[in-house]
Design an enzyme around this catalytic site. Structure first.
Site, short mmCIF file in Angstrom:
data_model
loop_
_atom_site.label_atom_id
_atom_site.label_comp_id
_atom_site.label_asym_id
_atom_site.label_seq_id
_atom_site.Cartn_x
_atom_site.Cartn_y
_atom_site.Cartn_z
N ARG A 128 -4.62 -45.15 6.71
CA ARG A 128 -4.00 -46.47 6.81
C ARG A 128 -2.48 -46.37 6.76
O ARG A 128 -1.77 -47.11 7.45
CB ARG A 128 -4.52 -47.38 5.68
CG ARG A 128 -3.88 -48.74 5.76
CD ARG A 128 -4.70 -49.86 5.15
NE ARG A 128 -3.99 -51.09 5.45
CZ ARG A 128 -3.28 -51.78 4.57
NH1 ARG A 128 -3.23 -51.37 3.31
NH2 ARG A 128 -2.63 -52.86 4.93
N ARG A 176 3.76 -55.01 0.70
CA ARG A 176 4.84 -54.02 0.71
C ARG A 176 5.99 -54.42 1.63
O ARG A 176 7.02 -53.75 1.65
CB ARG A 176 4.28 -52.66 1.14
CG ARG A 176 3.12 -52.19 0.26
CD ARG A 176 2.37 -51.05 0.87
NE ARG A 176 1.10 -50.79 0.17
CZ ARG A 176 -0.02 -51.46 0.37
NH1 ARG A 176 -0.04 -52.44 1.26
NH2 ARG A 176 -1.10 -51.18 -0.31
N LYS A 217 5.85 -42.63 -9.32
CA LYS A 217 5.14 -41.86 -8.30
C LYS A 217 5.92 -41.81 -6.98
O LYS A 217 6.14 -40.74 -6.41
CB LYS A 217 3.75 -42.47 -8.10
CG LYS A 217 3.05 -42.10 -6.82
CD LYS A 217 2.74 -40.62 -6.75
CE LYS A 217 1.88 -40.34 -5.52
NZ LYS A 217 2.54 -40.69 -4.26
N PRO A 234 5.02 -35.53 -8.19
CA PRO A 234 4.38 -36.84 -8.07
C PRO A 234 2.99 -36.82 -8.70
O PRO A 234 2.17 -35.96 -8.38
CB PRO A 234 4.27 -37.05 -6.55
CG PRO A 234 5.22 -36.08 -5.94
CD PRO A 234 5.30 -34.92 -6.88
N ASP A 236 -0.26 -38.73 -8.87
CA ASP A 236 -1.10 -39.79 -8.33
C ASP A 236 -2.52 -39.67 -8.88
O ASP A 236 -2.77 -38.88 -9.78
CB ASP A 236 -1.11 -39.72 -6.80
CG ASP A 236 -1.88 -38.50 -6.32
OD1 ASP A 236 -1.91 -37.51 -7.06
OD2 ASP A 236 -2.46 -38.53 -5.23
#
Length: 278
Positions: A128, A176, A217, A234, A236
């Site tokens: 996506r 976003r 992140k 990072p 996640d």
DNA sequence: GGACAGGAAGTCC
DNA sequence: GGACTTCCTGTC
């Protein structure tokens, strides 16, 4: 490293770690696509190229000039990944992850593109993210002719700074949209990215987190993939699972992996996602 | 086949 | 701690 121009592009003799498949599909970038031939076509810094693995290195379309100015720095070819793998293989788990991911390199991506892309990445899966980024480029990026087709550059921050949320509706990027616009406004300010580049990593992280939609992140992804700060780690959902399974609750990346924590993170991320052995 | 739930390189209030 | 946009993926 021997570099030789032929009819198809630039043939690079390169004996260090270099796997186009791993580099482009380990989740650090969103604009390279696999072709039937096994090669990858993508766009970076306004240039399109095809990258094909060869026996002793790789073949990349274009001339020597583009190779030296754009692609050699983009792939960070001066860096010794064999040495980094040895440095971060501190236990059985990290040794297996590094071995599994041999061929990965951390790209030196455009800073604004990395910021914008990883703002989009939050709470999204990779297919996506790629879709949204592609629609962003098609809608607002400059055209690039490549082998009879039209590709698109990543839009410059100035090209987005004046837009409104309505203009971004076609991207289907959800909430976003406002974050993207704010980041574009910041990055289109003269000197902003140069100012950031001068900062030490902790200050730079703090500065990035002032932007809306940028938490720990996303800031660490931008540090690692945009600013080439290889110590940035990072954390996640994948990493949380992997780290808690193998290192327990209290885990400080730099204590375990040192100055190349971010590279270790990328090996582990890839290992966790592909092998699902976490 | 199609519906459905769970979750996705998280952040904000 | 819940909301936020959208849609990919696995399951039935």
């Amino acid at each position: 490293m021997r570099v030789e121009e032929n009819g198809a592009g630039v043939l690079v003799e390169y004996l260090g770690d270099f796997s186009p498949e791993l580099i482009f599909e380990c989740g650090q970038c969103f604009r390279w696509n696999r072709e039937e031939s096994g090669g990858y076509v993508g766009v970076a810094f306004g240039k399109a190229a095809r990258v094909l693995k060869t026996d002793g290195g790789f073949l990349i379309s274009g001339g020597v000039r583009d190779f030296e100015e754009v692609w050699a720095p983009y792939f960070d070819l001066e860096r010794d990944y064999g040495g980094i793998r040895r440095r971060i293989a501190v236990d059985d788990f990290s040794r297996r992850a590094a071995e599994f991911g041999t061929g990965i390199r951390i790209l030196r991506q455009d800073k604004w593109e990395a910021l914008c892309s990883f703002i989009i990445s939050q709470c999204n899966n990779i297919p996506r993210i790629k879709g949204i980024v592609e629609r962003l480029c098609e809608s607002f990026g400059g055209e690039i002719a490549f082998e009879g087709k039209t590709l698109h550059a990543f839009p410059r921050a100035e090209e987005l700074a004046g837009l409104s949320k309505g203009d971004l509706a076609g991207l289907r990027c959800g909430y976003r949209d406002e974050y993207i616009l704010e980041a574009a406004r910041a990055c289109s300010c003269k000197g902003y990215l140069d100012f950031l580049s001068e900062l030490e990593t902790p200050e730079l992280r703090k500065e990035l987190k002032k932007l809306p939609g940028v938490g720990d992140k996303v800031a660490n992804c931008v540090l690692l993939f945009g600013f080439n700060r290889l110590e940035a780690f990072p954390m996640d959902v994948w990493m949380r699972r992997a780290v808690s399974a193998h290192y327990g609750g209290k885990f400080c990346p730099e204590d375990v992996f040192g100055e190349f924590s971010g590279v270790a993170q990328q090996y582990i991320f890839h290992f966790a996602r592909q092998s699902k052995i976490v």
